[in-house]
Design a protein around this motif. Structure first.
Motif, PDB file in Angstrom:
ATOM      1  N   GLU A 226      44.022 154.569   6.345  1.00 56.99           N
ATOM      2  CA  GLU A 226      44.637 154.156   5.077  1.00 56.99           C
ATOM      3  C   GLU A 226      45.790 155.082   4.716  1.00 56.99           C
ATOM      4  OE1 GLU A 226      40.739 152.155   2.825  1.00 56.99           O
ATOM      5  OE2 GLU A 226      41.341 154.210   2.347  1.00 56.99           O
ATOM      6  N   ARG A 227      45.624 156.375   4.942  1.00 59.83           N
ATOM      7  CA  ARG A 227      46.720 157.323   4.652  1.00 59.83           C
ATOM      8  C   ARG A 227      47.911 157.070   5.569  1.00 59.83           C
ATOM      9  NH1 ARG A 227      44.762 162.173   1.879  1.00 59.83           N
ATOM     10  NH2 ARG A 227      43.669 161.219   0.114  1.00 59.83           N
ATOM     11  N   TRP A 228      47.624 156.713   6.822  1.00 61.91           N
ATOM     12  CA  TRP A 228      48.713 156.425   7.755  1.00 61.91           C
ATOM     13  C   TRP A 228      49.565 155.274   7.214  1.00 61.91           C
ATOM     14  CZ3 TRP A 228      49.568 159.130  12.345  1.00 61.91           C
ATOM     15  CH2 TRP A 228      50.598 158.630  13.151  1.00 61.91           C
ATOM     16  N   ILE A 229      48.877 154.235   6.742  1.00 62.25           N
ATOM     17  CA  ILE A 229      49.584 153.071   6.202  1.00 62.25           C
ATOM     18  C   ILE A 229      50.383 153.454   4.968  1.00 62.25           C
ATOM     19  CG2 ILE A 229      49.143 150.913   4.958  1.00 62.25           C
ATOM     20  CD1 ILE A 229      46.905 150.446   7.057  1.00 62.25           C
ATOM     21  N   GLU A 230      49.771 154.223   4.077  1.00 64.62           N
ATOM     22  CA  GLU A 230      50.488 154.687   2.888  1.00 64.62           C
ATOM     23  C   GLU A 230      51.748 155.444   3.272  1.00 64.62           C
ATOM     24  OE1 GLU A 230      49.930 157.998  -0.675  1.00 64.62           O
ATOM     25  OE2 GLU A 230      48.153 157.237   0.354  1.00 64.62           O
ATOM     26  N   GLY A 231      51.631 156.313   4.267  1.00 63.38           N
ATOM     27  CA  GLY A 231      52.784 157.101   4.688  1.00 63.38           C
ATOM     28  C   GLY A 231      53.885 156.259   5.302  1.00 63.38           C
ATOM     29  N   VAL A 232      53.501 155.270   6.114  1.00 63.07           N
ATOM     30  CA  VAL A 232      54.503 154.402   6.736  1.00 63.07           C
ATOM     31  C   VAL A 232      55.288 153.648   5.667  1.00 63.07           C
ATOM     32  CG1 VAL A 232      54.781 152.316   8.144  1.00 63.07           C
ATOM     33  CG2 VAL A 232      53.305 154.172   8.937  1.00 63.07           C
ATOM     34  N   PHE A 233      54.573 153.088   4.695  1.00 61.28           N
ATOM     35  CA  PHE A 233      55.285 152.369   3.634  1.00 61.28           C
ATOM     36  C   PHE A 233      56.122 153.331   2.797  1.00 61.28           C
ATOM     37  CE2 PHE A 233      56.032 150.377  -0.414  1.00 61.28           C
ATOM     38  CZ  PHE A 233      56.418 149.098  -0.038  1.00 61.28           C
ATOM     39  N   GLY A 234      55.586 154.519   2.516  1.00 63.68           N
ATOM     40  CA  GLY A 234      56.328 155.495   1.725  1.00 63.68           C
ATOM     41  C   GLY A 234      57.626 155.921   2.381  1.00 63.68           C
ATOM     42  N   LEU A 235      57.652 155.974   3.710  1.00 65.27           N
ATOM     43  CA  LEU A 235      58.895 156.318   4.414  1.00 65.27           C
ATOM     44  C   LEU A 235      59.968 155.278   4.134  1.00 65.27           C
ATOM     45  CD1 LEU A 235      60.608 157.864   6.454  1.00 65.27           C
ATOM     46  CD2 LEU A 235      59.434 156.611   8.282  1.00 65.27           C
ATOM     47  N   ARG A 236      59.608 154.008   4.235  1.00 64.60           N
ATOM     48  CA  ARG A 236      60.577 152.949   3.932  1.00 64.60           C
ATOM     49  C   ARG A 236      61.042 153.037   2.484  1.00 64.60           C
ATOM     50  NH1 ARG A 236      63.932 149.498   6.574  1.00 64.60           N
ATOM     51  NH2 ARG A 236      62.310 149.291   8.182  1.00 64.60           N
ATOM     52  N   ALA A 237      60.105 153.311   1.562  1.00 68.07           N
ATOM     53  CA  ALA A 237      60.448 153.352   0.143  1.00 68.07           C
ATOM     54  C   ALA A 237      61.427 154.479  -0.174  1.00 68.07           C
ATOM     55  CB  ALA A 237      59.177 153.504  -0.698  1.00 68.07           C
ATOM     56  N   ARG A 238      61.221 155.643   0.426  1.00 69.25           N
ATOM     57  CA  ARG A 238      62.137 156.771   0.173  1.00 69.25           C
ATOM     58  C   ARG A 238      63.458 156.604   0.907  1.00 69.25           C
ATOM     59  NH1 ARG A 238      62.893 159.959  -3.786  1.00 69.25           N
ATOM     60  NH2 ARG A 238      63.157 161.919  -2.694  1.00 69.25           N
ATOM     61  N   ALA A 239      63.413 155.986   2.084  1.00 76.06           N
ATOM     62  CA  ALA A 239      64.644 155.806   2.852  1.00 76.06           C
ATOM     63  C   ALA A 239      65.565 154.780   2.214  1.00 76.06           C
ATOM     64  CB  ALA A 239      64.305 155.392   4.290  1.00 76.06           C
ATOM     65  N   GLU A 240      64.979 153.748   1.607  1.00 71.65           N
ATOM     66  CA  GLU A 240      65.789 152.651   1.065  1.00 71.65           C
ATOM     67  C   GLU A 240      65.995 152.730  -0.435  1.00 71.65           C
ATOM     68  OE1 GLU A 240      67.218 150.894   3.118  1.00 71.65           O
ATOM     69  OE2 GLU A 240      65.979 150.675   4.911  1.00 71.65           O
ATOM     70  N   GLY A 241      65.142 153.469  -1.150  1.00 74.79           N
ATOM     71  CA  GLY A 241      65.243 153.489  -2.601  1.00 74.79           C
ATOM     72  C   GLY A 241      64.826 154.816  -3.184  1.00 74.79           C
ATOM     73  N   ASN A 242      64.353 154.769  -4.414  1.00 76.13           N
ATOM     74  CA  ASN A 242      63.919 155.986  -5.099  1.00 76.13           C
ATOM     75  C   ASN A 242      62.525 156.409  -4.678  1.00 76.13           C
ATOM     76  OD1 ASN A 242      64.407 158.005  -7.197  1.00 76.13           O
ATOM     77  ND2 ASN A 242      62.753 156.992  -8.313  1.00 76.13           N
ATOM     78  N   GLY A 243      61.796 155.517  -4.051  1.00 72.61           N
ATOM     79  CA  GLY A 243      60.418 155.772  -3.651  1.00 72.61           C
ATOM     80  C   GLY A 243      59.582 154.549  -3.942  1.00 72.61           C
ATOM     81  N   THR A 244      58.277 154.738  -4.079  1.00 76.70           N
ATOM     82  CA  THR A 244      57.408 153.631  -4.452  1.00 76.70           C
ATOM     83  C   THR A 244      57.419 153.454  -5.963  1.00 76.70           C
ATOM     84  OG1 THR A 244      55.509 155.129  -4.474  1.00 76.70           O
ATOM     85  CG2 THR A 244      55.912 153.901  -2.441  1.00 76.70           C
ATOM     86  N   GLY A 245      57.296 152.205  -6.398  1.00 73.94           N
ATOM     87  CA  GLY A 245      57.289 151.917  -7.828  1.00 73.94           C
ATOM     88  C   GLY A 245      55.977 152.250  -8.497  1.00 73.94           C
ATOM     89  N   TYR A 246      54.950 152.493  -7.703  1.00 76.28           N
ATOM     90  CA  TYR A 246      53.621 152.860  -8.188  1.00 76.28           C
ATOM     91  C   TYR A 246      52.863 153.379  -6.974  1.00 76.28           C
ATOM     92  CZ  TYR A 246      52.824 148.195  -6.253  1.00 76.28           C
ATOM     93  OH  TYR A 246      52.806 147.106  -5.427  1.00 76.28           O
ATOM     94  N   GLU A 247      51.699 153.949  -7.198  1.00 73.88           N
ATOM     95  CA  GLU A 247      50.928 154.490  -6.088  1.00 73.88           C
ATOM     96  C   GLU A 247      50.448 153.353  -5.180  1.00 73.88           C
ATOM     97  OE1 GLU A 247      50.434 157.691  -5.300  1.00 73.88           O
ATOM     98  OE2 GLU A 247      51.704 158.234  -7.007  1.00 73.88           O
ATOM     99  N   THR A 248      50.752 153.473  -3.907  1.00 76.61           N
ATOM    100  CA  THR A 248      50.387 152.445  -2.938  1.00 76.61           C
ATOM    101  C   THR A 248      48.867 152.300  -2.834  1.00 76.61           C
ATOM    102  OG1 THR A 248      52.405 152.786  -1.652  1.00 76.61           O
ATOM    103  CG2 THR A 248      50.517 151.811  -0.494  1.00 76.61           C
TER     104      THR A 248
END
Length: 457
Positions: A226-248
């Motif tokens: 589950e942490r791996w998945i959170e991290g993968v999505f978080g990379l896209r969120a930080r690379a493309e925007g300000n980050g995640t809009g809420y905790e994944t």
């Protein structure tokens, strides 16, 4: 040695001493540096009208809209700063350097206001703040605009933040219920620029979900998948925007029955489902909010498909109820009618009437979306929850079934299955447009999508 405590946040005991000679050397021979960021914010053409709508609601009153303050995460480390949504909407300013800044709407005649933005000036090179202040010094956190630069960027008159402390009190958006409610209500209908920003957030989120599907083989092999998945999505969120809009929420197996599962510390089991609820927040701070529930093996089992198809039918019914003039609660009622009837057909409920289905659904089926994931939440109930839908509003439709692993009212094969399907939609003149239609929703399409991504096609 001159001891200067610029801010209580600074860990003085860890500072190296500064000799008079070093201080003199540090404050001399600095050249002009270019301002950071754009010369003018693209959204600056829209913010005067937004402030005008607010001004019309509070004639003759001083209005104070703070960006917010830094908050300590641990000892001398702060949380990453994000400005208050109302401040960002009225000024267009969204960066981390906005901590402590304040927009004041000064009464200007019987019906209008003059906006004044109180900001922290640049760190002067004539004292030691720019290299010794760990919280605001530019050597520590980067250059910020001076007052003239901030005025050019925003189109708002800017003044030194220190002067704001001497102002008379006024209505403060962080403490005044009426002002906070109005600011939420003014943001209920999005303009075209806002819808574009939300679509951008959705598009980046779609890419993040695709990243996660590609990463599933590695995530399945990790003890905390589950942490791996959170991290993968978080990379896209930080690379493309300000980050995640809420905790994944990356919830595998029975964790999907916990509505806000954000611990994300569990393993993945190929026999189970994964519920992924995640959204990218753009640099303009608009966020997507999408959920997909997928089989970790790449194929739904018969019982998993049974649950998924009922939730999908409920979502389809909710989406069909969206149109201008419909009550906001109509789409939830439509979705829950399908859920209640399905549970009755399964023999879980004796009748679809009443509200017993709520044991298995727990919450409402959607909410407004914008600068906040649960946008405009301080709006009055008669305007929002009990109001009617209007063209330009953006919202989620997200029915779910959460069949708890220890629920004795359920047959054993259903226990521990959690399914939510969530999409983002904008209300149009004809009904609603599915902004997140690039992500599959039907079980067959989900399986095909997963297979292509997991195999690297």
């Amino acid at each position: 040695m001159k001891e200067s405590v610029v801010d209580a946040h600074r860990t003085v005991s860890h500072d190296l001493s500064v000799s008079a000679e070093l201080e003199q050397f540090m404050t001399g021979e600095w050249v002009t540096s270019p301002p950071p960021g754009p010369v003018r914010l693209p959204v600056a053409r829209l913010t005067p009208a937004r402030r005008g709508r607010l001004s019309a609601r509070f004639p003759g009153e001083r209005l104070i809209v703070p960006a917010g303050e830094l908050r300590v995460r641990s000892n001398d480390c702060d949380h990453r700063f994000r400005p208050h949504s109302a401040y960002a909407w009225l000024t267009g300013l969204t960066g981390e350097e906005q901590a402590g800044h304040v927009l004041v709407m000064e009464p200007d005649g019987p019906h209008g206001h003059e906006p004044v933005l109180y900001v922290r000036p640049r760190s002067p090179r004539t004292d030691d703040g720019f290299y010794r202040d760990r919280r605001y010094g530019e050597f520590w956190v980067g250059r910020r605009p001076d007052l003239a630069e901030a005025e050019r960027v925003t189109g708002i008159r800017c003044a030194d933040l220190a002067a704001q402390r001497a102002l008379p009190p006024g209505r403060n958006a962080s403490t005044d219920v009426e002002l906070a409610s109005v600011l939420s209500e003014l943001r209920l209908v999005k303009d075209a620029w806002e819808v574009q920003q939300l679509q951008l957030a959705v598009d980046h989120t779609t890419a993040g979900f695709e990243d996660v599907m590609r990463s599933l083989p590695r995530a399945l092999a990790h003890p905390r998948g589950e942490r791996w998945i959170e991290g993968v999505f978080g990379l896209r969120a930080r690379a493309e925007g300000n980050g995640t809009g809420y905790e994944t929420i990356a919830a595998a197996g029975a964790h999907a029955c916990v509505l806000h599962w954000t611990r994300n510390d569990g393993p993945l089991d190929a026999r189970q489902l994964l519920l992924l609820d995640a959204g990218v927040e753009t640099d303009s701070l608009y966020t997507a909010d999408i959920t997909r529930t997928v089989p970790l093996s790449g194929r739904f089992s018969p019982v998993q498909r049974q649950v998924y198809e009922l939730v999908l039918a409920a979502q389809d019914a909710g989406i069909a109820a969206l149109r201008p003039g419909a009550r906001f609660r109509d789409f939830h009622r439509a979705a829950m009618r399908v859920i209640a009837e399905g549970l009755t057909e399964w023999g879980v409920l004796s009748s679809p009437e009443g509200d017993f289905h709520r044991r298995y659904t727990l919450c409402s089926s959607g909410h407004m979306l914008g600068l906040d994931v649960h946008d405009c939440a301080q709006a009055r109930a008669d305007v929002y929850l009990d109001g009617v839908l209007e063209q330009g509003q953006v919202l989620t439709v997200e029915p779910g079934l959460y069949l708890q692993p220890d629920d004795g009212t359920l047959p054993a094969e259903l226990r521990g299955i959690g399914v939510r399907i969530e999409d983002d939609l904008v209300i149009t003149a004809e009904g609603a447009r599915l902004m997140s239609d690039a992500l599959p929703r039907t079980p067959d399409a989900v399986e095909a999508w997963m297979g292509a991504l997991m195999e690297g096609r």
